[in-house]
Design a protein around this motif. Structure first.
Motif, PDB file in Angstrom:
ATOM      1  N   LEU A  34       0.832  -1.201   0.000  1.00 36.22           N
ATOM      2  CA  LEU A  34       0.000   0.000   0.000  1.00 36.22           C
ATOM      3  C   LEU A  34       0.872   1.261   0.000  1.00 36.22           C
ATOM      4  O   LEU A  34       1.954   1.283   0.577  1.00 36.22           O
ATOM      5  CB  LEU A  34      -0.912   0.025   1.235  1.00 36.22           C
ATOM      6  N   TYR A  36       0.652   5.392   0.926  1.00 33.09           N
ATOM      7  CA  TYR A  36      -0.089   6.427   1.628  1.00 33.09           C
ATOM      8  C   TYR A  36       0.634   7.762   1.463  1.00 33.09           C
ATOM      9  O   TYR A  36       1.851   7.809   1.299  1.00 33.09           O
ATOM     10  CB  TYR A  36      -0.177   6.121   3.133  1.00 33.09           C
ATOM     11  N   GLN A  38       1.180  11.300   3.598  1.00 28.80           N
ATOM     12  CA  GLN A  38       0.998  11.887   4.922  1.00 28.80           C
ATOM     13  C   GLN A  38       1.427  13.341   4.881  1.00 28.80           C
ATOM     14  O   GLN A  38       2.609  13.643   4.702  1.00 28.80           O
ATOM     15  CB  GLN A  38       1.787  11.115   5.993  1.00 28.80           C
ATOM     16  N   LYS A  41      -1.102  14.792   9.679  1.00 30.81           N
ATOM     17  CA  LYS A  41      -1.225  13.707  10.643  1.00 30.81           C
ATOM     18  C   LYS A  41      -1.634  12.396   9.976  1.00 30.81           C
ATOM     19  O   LYS A  41      -0.845  11.488   9.839  1.00 30.81           O
ATOM     20  CB  LYS A  41      -2.227  14.092  11.732  1.00 30.81           C
ATOM     21  N   ALA A  42      -2.909  12.327   9.579  1.00 29.88           N
ATOM     22  CA  ALA A  42      -3.428  11.043   9.100  1.00 29.88           C
ATOM     23  C   ALA A  42      -2.891  10.684   7.729  1.00 29.88           C
ATOM     24  O   ALA A  42      -3.047  11.449   6.785  1.00 29.88           O
ATOM     25  CB  ALA A  42      -4.955  11.084   9.058  1.00 29.88           C
ATOM     26  N   PRO A  43      -2.238   9.535   7.590  1.00 31.76           N
ATOM     27  CA  PRO A  43      -1.886   9.071   6.246  1.00 31.76           C
ATOM     28  C   PRO A  43      -3.164   8.831   5.449  1.00 31.76           C
ATOM     29  O   PRO A  43      -4.107   8.224   5.955  1.00 31.76           O
ATOM     30  CB  PRO A  43      -1.147   7.751   6.515  1.00 31.76           C
ATOM     31  N   PHE A  45      -4.912   7.134   2.130  1.00 38.74           N
ATOM     32  CA  PHE A  45      -4.695   5.984   1.262  1.00 38.74           C
ATOM     33  C   PHE A  45      -4.586   6.412  -0.194  1.00 38.74           C
ATOM     34  O   PHE A  45      -5.375   7.228  -0.684  1.00 38.74           O
ATOM     35  CB  PHE A  45      -5.864   5.015   1.447  1.00 38.74           C
ATOM     36  N   LEU A  88       4.399   7.239   2.144  1.00 38.97           N
ATOM     37  CA  LEU A  88       4.694   6.039   2.916  1.00 38.97           C
ATOM     38  C   LEU A  88       4.323   4.795   2.115  1.00 38.97           C
ATOM     39  O   LEU A  88       3.255   4.730   1.506  1.00 38.97           O
ATOM     40  CB  LEU A  88       3.902   6.032   4.219  1.00 38.97           C
ATOM     41  N   LEU A  98       0.464  -4.099   9.056  1.00 40.17           N
ATOM     42  CA  LEU A  98       1.157  -3.284   8.068  1.00 40.17           C
ATOM     43  C   LEU A  98       2.546  -2.960   8.596  1.00 40.17           C
ATOM     44  O   LEU A  98       2.698  -2.477   9.714  1.00 40.17           O
ATOM     45  CB  LEU A  98       0.411  -1.975   7.812  1.00 40.17           C
ATOM     46  N   PHE A 100       5.574  -0.518   7.795  1.00 41.10           N
ATOM     47  CA  PHE A 100       5.816   0.694   7.040  1.00 41.10           C
ATOM     48  C   PHE A 100       7.296   0.918   6.792  1.00 41.10           C
ATOM     49  O   PHE A 100       8.148   0.584   7.611  1.00 41.10           O
ATOM     50  CB  PHE A 100       5.273   1.913   7.797  1.00 41.10           C
ATOM     51  N   GLY A 101       7.580   1.528   5.634  1.00 40.10           N
ATOM     52  CA  GLY A 101       8.917   2.042   5.400  1.00 40.10           C
ATOM     53  C   GLY A 101       9.062   3.387   6.096  1.00 40.10           C
ATOM     54  O   GLY A 101       8.109   3.901   6.681  1.00 40.10           O
ATOM     55  N   GLY A 102      10.260   3.939   6.017  1.00 42.08           N
ATOM     56  CA  GLY A 102      10.529   5.200   6.693  1.00 42.08           C
ATOM     57  C   GLY A 102       9.952   6.418   5.993  1.00 42.08           C
ATOM     58  O   GLY A 102       9.943   7.507   6.551  1.00 42.08           O
TER      59      GLY A 102
END
Lengths: 110, 115
Positions: A34, A36, A38, A41-43, A45, A88, A98, A100-102
């Motif tokens: 997936l 995202y 950001q 605040k909220a990632p 989709f 992200l 999930l 996540f990458g950095g």
């Protein structure tokens, strides 16, 4: 341990440029990848990818997955200042978890 | 359609106290997930609840716990707060469990500061 690596860490472009963001992963029991965005605040989709080689598009954004080489790319064409954000990449494995990458921080200058 | 909501927006606690964070999923979603985003670190998976049960847990100590209510809303409790618990806590929701493949939608987060 599941691992997701994004590159580059950050980039600065000018409006109208095209950017390509990379995401590589090592995950047991892969289900989906997936993307995202950001901003504060909220990632939010963007895409979910489950099959190799099938490009998903939404406006100026597109993404593709390579399950053999274990990576995905996210392209943004004709960038706008509103595209400035952290992007992200996350991989979903068994257990609905999930990883996540950095993230890649993108700054689009006017 | 309302998105995922979280409360409070900000929470300030002192070391050793307990914090309670709340999350309401998107209507129709039964799965709720909690993530921690500490400064300089990526999003880390904390917990997954579905149908009132804890389904999966990340690499966090037992003082991080939670529950899911019959209306699918959820609470995250952090006991014996430590300074390094200061972070943005994000809640996400998705449709029912199964073979996976349901995208998770995130709430705005609760910023927890431990002093």
């Amino acid at each position: 341990e599941d691992k997701v690596v994004q590159s580059p860490l950050s980039l600065v472009v000018h409006e109208g440029d095209t950017v390509t963001l990379n995401c590589s992963y090592e995950v047991t029991n892969f289900r989906s990848l997936l993307w995202y965005k950001q901003e504060k605040k909220a990632p939010t989709f963007l895409f979910m990818l489950t099959s190799s080689g099938i490009e998903k598009k939404s406006g100026r954004l597109s993404s593709i997955l390579d399950k053999k080489e274990l990576f995905s790319i996210l392209n943004i064409t004709a960038t706008q200042t509103g595209d400035s954000a952290i992007y992200l990449c996350a991989v979903e494995a068994a257990g609905n978890k999930l990883t996540f990458g950095g993230g890649t921080r993108v700054l689009v200058k006017p | 359609e309302a998105g995922v909501t979280q409360s409070p927006t900000h929470l300030i606690k002192t070391r050793g106290q307990q914090a309670t964070l709340r999350c309401s999923p998107i209507s129709g979603h039964t799965s709720v997930y909690w993530y921690q985003q500490a400064l300089g670190l990526g999003l880390q998976f904390l917990l997954w609840y579905d149908e009132g049960e804890e389904r999966n847990r990340g690499n966090f100590p037992p003082r991080f716990s939670g529950r899911q209510f019959p209306n699918y809303s959820s609470e995250l409790n952090v006991n014996a707060l430590e300074l390094e618990d200061s972070a943005l806590y994000l809640c996400a929701s998705s449709q029912t469990i199964g073979a996976g493949g349901y995208e998770q939608y995130f709430g705005p987060g609760t910023r927890l500061t431990v002093t």
